[in-house]
Enzyme design. Structure first.
Site, mmCIF file in Angstrom:
data_model
loop_
_atom_site.group_PDB
_atom_site.id
_atom_site.type_symbol
_atom_site.label_atom_id
_atom_site.label_comp_id
_atom_site.label_asym_id
_atom_site.label_seq_id
_atom_site.Cartn_x
_atom_site.Cartn_y
_atom_site.Cartn_z
ATOM 1 N N LYS A 1 22.690 -66.498 16.999
ATOM 2 C CA LYS A 1 21.274 -66.338 16.616
ATOM 3 C C LYS A 1 20.614 -65.237 17.432
ATOM 4 O O LYS A 1 19.966 -64.343 16.886
ATOM 5 C CB LYS A 1 20.513 -67.660 16.836
ATOM 6 N N ASN A 2 20.810 -65.300 18.752
ATOM 7 C CA ASN A 2 20.061 -64.371 19.608
ATOM 8 C C ASN A 2 20.629 -62.951 19.609
ATOM 9 O O ASN A 2 19.986 -62.033 20.128
ATOM 10 C CB ASN A 2 19.976 -64.930 21.033
ATOM 11 N N ARG B 1 9.645 -66.118 18.182
ATOM 12 C CA ARG B 1 9.382 -65.118 19.214
ATOM 13 C C ARG B 1 10.136 -63.820 18.925
ATOM 14 O O ARG B 1 9.689 -62.730 19.250
ATOM 15 C CB ARG B 1 9.813 -65.702 20.558
ATOM 16 N N ARG C 1 5.638 -67.388 28.637
ATOM 17 C CA ARG C 1 6.335 -66.384 27.843
ATOM 18 C C ARG C 1 5.476 -65.169 27.504
ATOM 19 O O ARG C 1 5.221 -64.864 26.337
ATOM 20 C CB ARG C 1 6.928 -67.018 26.586
ATOM 21 N N ARG D 1 16.270 -74.395 13.494
ATOM 22 C CA ARG D 1 16.050 -73.019 13.964
ATOM 23 C C ARG D 1 17.298 -72.489 14.676
ATOM 24 O O ARG D 1 17.505 -71.274 14.714
ATOM 25 C CB ARG D 1 14.858 -72.967 14.946
HETATM 26 N N1 EPU Z 1 8.880 -62.712 31.117
HETATM 27 C C1 EPU Z 1 7.759 -62.115 31.638
HETATM 28 N N2 EPU Z 1 7.216 -61.061 30.966
HETATM 29 C C2 EPU Z 1 7.734 -60.601 29.793
HETATM 30 C C3 EPU Z 1 8.890 -61.193 29.282
HETATM 31 C C4 EPU Z 1 9.445 -62.264 29.964
HETATM 32 O O1 EPU Z 1 7.263 -62.526 32.668
HETATM 33 O O2 EPU Z 1 7.186 -59.636 29.235
HETATM 34 C C5 EPU Z 1 9.469 -63.851 31.817
HETATM 35 C C6 EPU Z 1 9.419 -65.127 30.966
HETATM 36 O O3 EPU Z 1 8.184 -65.774 31.065
HETATM 37 C C7 EPU Z 1 10.570 -65.927 31.507
HETATM 38 C C8 EPU Z 1 11.576 -64.856 31.926
HETATM 39 O O4 EPU Z 1 10.851 -63.630 31.984
HETATM 40 O O5 EPU Z 1 10.151 -66.660 32.624
HETATM 41 C C9 EPU Z 1 12.743 -64.662 31.016
HETATM 42 O O6 EPU Z 1 12.302 -64.515 29.669
HETATM 43 P P1 EPU Z 1 13.026 -63.567 28.646
HETATM 44 O O7 EPU Z 1 12.074 -62.519 28.238
HETATM 45 O O8 EPU Z 1 14.359 -63.159 29.153
HETATM 46 O O9 EPU Z 1 13.230 -64.554 27.414
HETATM 47 P P2 EPU Z 1 13.137 -64.136 25.906
HETATM 48 O O10 EPU Z 1 13.674 -62.773 25.754
HETATM 49 O O11 EPU Z 1 11.805 -64.454 25.391
HETATM 50 C C10 EPU Z 1 15.535 -64.923 25.231
HETATM 51 C C11 EPU Z 1 16.109 -65.876 24.225
HETATM 52 C C12 EPU Z 1 15.813 -67.299 24.671
HETATM 53 C C13 EPU Z 1 16.440 -67.524 26.043
HETATM 54 C C14 EPU Z 1 15.899 -66.477 27.033
HETATM 55 C C15 EPU Z 1 16.537 -66.558 28.403
HETATM 56 C C16 EPU Z 1 16.005 -64.640 22.152
HETATM 57 C C17 EPU Z 1 15.356 -64.448 20.828
HETATM 58 N N3 EPU Z 1 15.512 -65.616 22.916
HETATM 59 O O12 EPU Z 1 14.139 -65.171 25.244
HETATM 60 O O13 EPU Z 1 16.460 -68.155 23.729
HETATM 61 O O14 EPU Z 1 16.122 -68.808 26.507
HETATM 62 O O15 EPU Z 1 16.115 -65.156 26.512
HETATM 63 O O16 EPU Z 1 17.904 -66.401 28.300
HETATM 64 O O17 EPU Z 1 16.936 -63.935 22.507
HETATM 65 C C18 EPU Z 1 16.755 -70.085 22.396
HETATM 66 O O18 EPU Z 1 17.664 -69.484 21.797
HETATM 67 O O19 EPU Z 1 16.544 -71.317 22.229
HETATM 68 C C19 EPU Z 1 15.905 -69.350 23.336
HETATM 69 C C20 EPU Z 1 14.731 -69.822 23.775
#
Ligand code: EPU
Length: 432
Positions: A27-28, A98, A127, A403
């Site tokens: 998915k990701n 997201r 987030r 999802r």
């Molecule tokens: N963060 C910030 N600022 C930003 C972006 C992120 O402070 O602009 C912080 C977040 O608040 C968090 C940390 O950085 O504390 C890591 O967040 P990240 O941005 O890496 O997460 P994401 O990209 O929103 C993806 C996956 C998530 C997975 C996380 C961590 C996708 C679509 N989503 O989310 O997957 O948990 O990386 O590995 O790739 C899931 O599949 O169920 C899922 C939630």
């Protein structure tokens, strides 16, 4: 009288899982790769996209931007961006996941403008998207956020820049890589995320004619190119789905064979499962896991890749509840990701929640009851707890399951579990 229907999964008391399961596409990895199709001047054809609510919502988002989407008989998906003009993304589509925010980088790079609503998705923490926006601003984007919508534009092309991420954000890294692929000059991203899904995205962009070096390392260099050409591409298998079935085998003292797996993406999880007593053997893209006795509880601390993934934390906590001995699960990625722990307590788990840590006493006898899923991975944790519990567990809020997990009931039933999806009708009595 008004009637509402709710869907519930009912899971009957524990069975040792046995048999074979095939893992779907990631998915990701699919979400950014679908978005990256917007970067190309010609159509792409993607294989191994999992049929999930999130991938469907992402395709819907591209379709709303006038991309032509076709699903072929062999389940591959063609995405033709030639009619896309870079219109504003609709709020109702964006709030479903997201991942919709991954459209920002490609649209801005390709059309020099983008209007993307702030994203929805799982409720697991604040987030924010500051890392995405700061990086794009460094590349020359003019960005304002008002009315919950990000309005971004550039004068001419985005410009290559040297960017250091405050946090190694996964989708932040992906958005910036996509934007940089069509920018003028070289972009260097320091403290980039290293997840396999990012490597898969970079492989796709490079196949289309991109020039990215260092994917999977903490510094990534992207030389912007004039244009990209759509290609046929295979998505990697889902390490989080695979990890979920591995932990399911452990929690039920089962013996299963998992096909379509990249074991090298799951090293941290394999090591921890071995500590619990699991016997694991790997043969290319097949992994066998057997738990011959009651598992031993093992502490974990989530970390960015290649550490223990936050997306398997809920499933691991379920395992620690029934396992032998006390253990600690520490969540370091998201600040609000223990909603499942409260549901485990409802099932009788002896857990102490202290900030970003949950201490489990171990040896809990979980009892099936009515519980509620709060996010994709929490739903998987609840299902695993249900498989290990006595009596029947009823889980509601099933859209979270849909999802992230393809053919979940079918897969578990094939492994010997008794899981059924039921629709209940509730009569809502109005209060005057
Ligand atoms: N963060 C910030 N600022 C930003 C972006 C992120 O402070 O602009 C912080 C977040 O608040 C968090 C940390 O950085 O504390 C890591 O967040 P990240 O941005 O890496 O997460 P994401 O990209 O929103 C993806 C996956 C998530 C997975 C996380 C961590 C996708 C679509 N989503 O989310 O997957 O948990 O990386 O590995 O790739 C899931 O599949 O169920 C899922 C939630």
């Amino acid at each position: 009288m008004q009637k509402n229907t709710i869907e519930q999964l009912s899971i009957q008391s524990h069975t040792k899982l046995q048999g074979n399961v095939h893992i779907s596409g990631s998915k990701n990895a699919s979400l950014p790769i679908i978005a990256a199709c917007l970067l190309a001047k010609t159509p792409s054809r993607l294989y191994n996209i999992p049929r999930l609510l999130d991938t469907t919502s992402m395709l819907e988002a591209l379709s709303s931007l006038a991309c032509n989407i076709r699903i072929h008989e062999d389940h591959s998906i063609s995405i033709d961006p030639t009619q896309c003009t870079g219109e504003a993304l609709n709020k109702n589509v964006a709030k479903k996941l997201r991942g919709s925010f991954l459209i920002l980088g490609p649209l801005l790079a390709r059309y020099q403008k983008a209007q993307i609503p702030l994203p929805g998705g799982c409720n697991i923490g604040a987030r924010p998207v500051d890392i995405h926006l700061t990086g794009l601003r460094k590349m020359g984007a003019y960005i304002e956020v008002h009315g919950g919508v990000v309005h971004a534009s550039t004068q001419g092309k985005l410009k290559g820049a040297e960017i250091t991420l405050d946090v190694a954000s996964v989708t932040g890294t992906e958005n910036l890589i996509m934007a940089a692929s069509l920018a003028e000059g070289k972009t260097i991203i320091h403290n980039a995320a290293k997840e396999p899904e990012i490597v898969n995205l970079c492989d796709f962009i490079n196949l289309m004619g991109g020039k990215i070096r260092g994917a999977g390392e903490s510094t990534i260099e992207i030389e912007g190119v004039e244009d990209l050409t759509g290609k046929t591409f295979n998505i990697i298998y889902d390490r989080l789905e695979a990890g979920t079935y591995m932990i399911a085998a452990a929690i039920t003292q089962g013996n299963i064979k998992i096909h379509n797996i990249h074991p090298e993406h799951l090293s941290a999880v394999i090591d921890k499962l071995k500590e619990t007593g699991a016997i694991i053997t790997v043969d290319k893209q097949t992994l066998s896991i057997c738990m011959p006795k009651k598992p031993k509880a093992v502490s974990i601390s989530t970390a960015i890749y290649p550490g223990f993934p936050t997306d398997l934390q809920a499933q691991w906590l379920a395992l620690n509840c029934i396992a032998d001995g006390p253990a600690c699960v520490q969540e370091n990625i998201f600040e609000h990701r223990f909603m499942h722990a409260i549901q485990f307590q409802k099932m009788g788990a002896n857990l102490t929640i202290e900030g970003n840590r949950v201490i489990s006493a171990g040896n809990d006898k979980l009892i099936g009851t009515d519980i509620i899923a709060s996010d994709i991975r929490a739903s998987a944790g609840l299902i695993l707890a249900g498989l290990a519990a006595c009596g029947t567990t009823h889980i509601s809020n099933l859209h979270h399951v849909d999802r992230g997990y393809v053919h979940l009931e079918e897969n578990f039933c094939n492994l010997g579990a008794t899981i059924k999806r039921r629709t209940h009708t509730l009569e809502v009595v109005s209060q005057e």
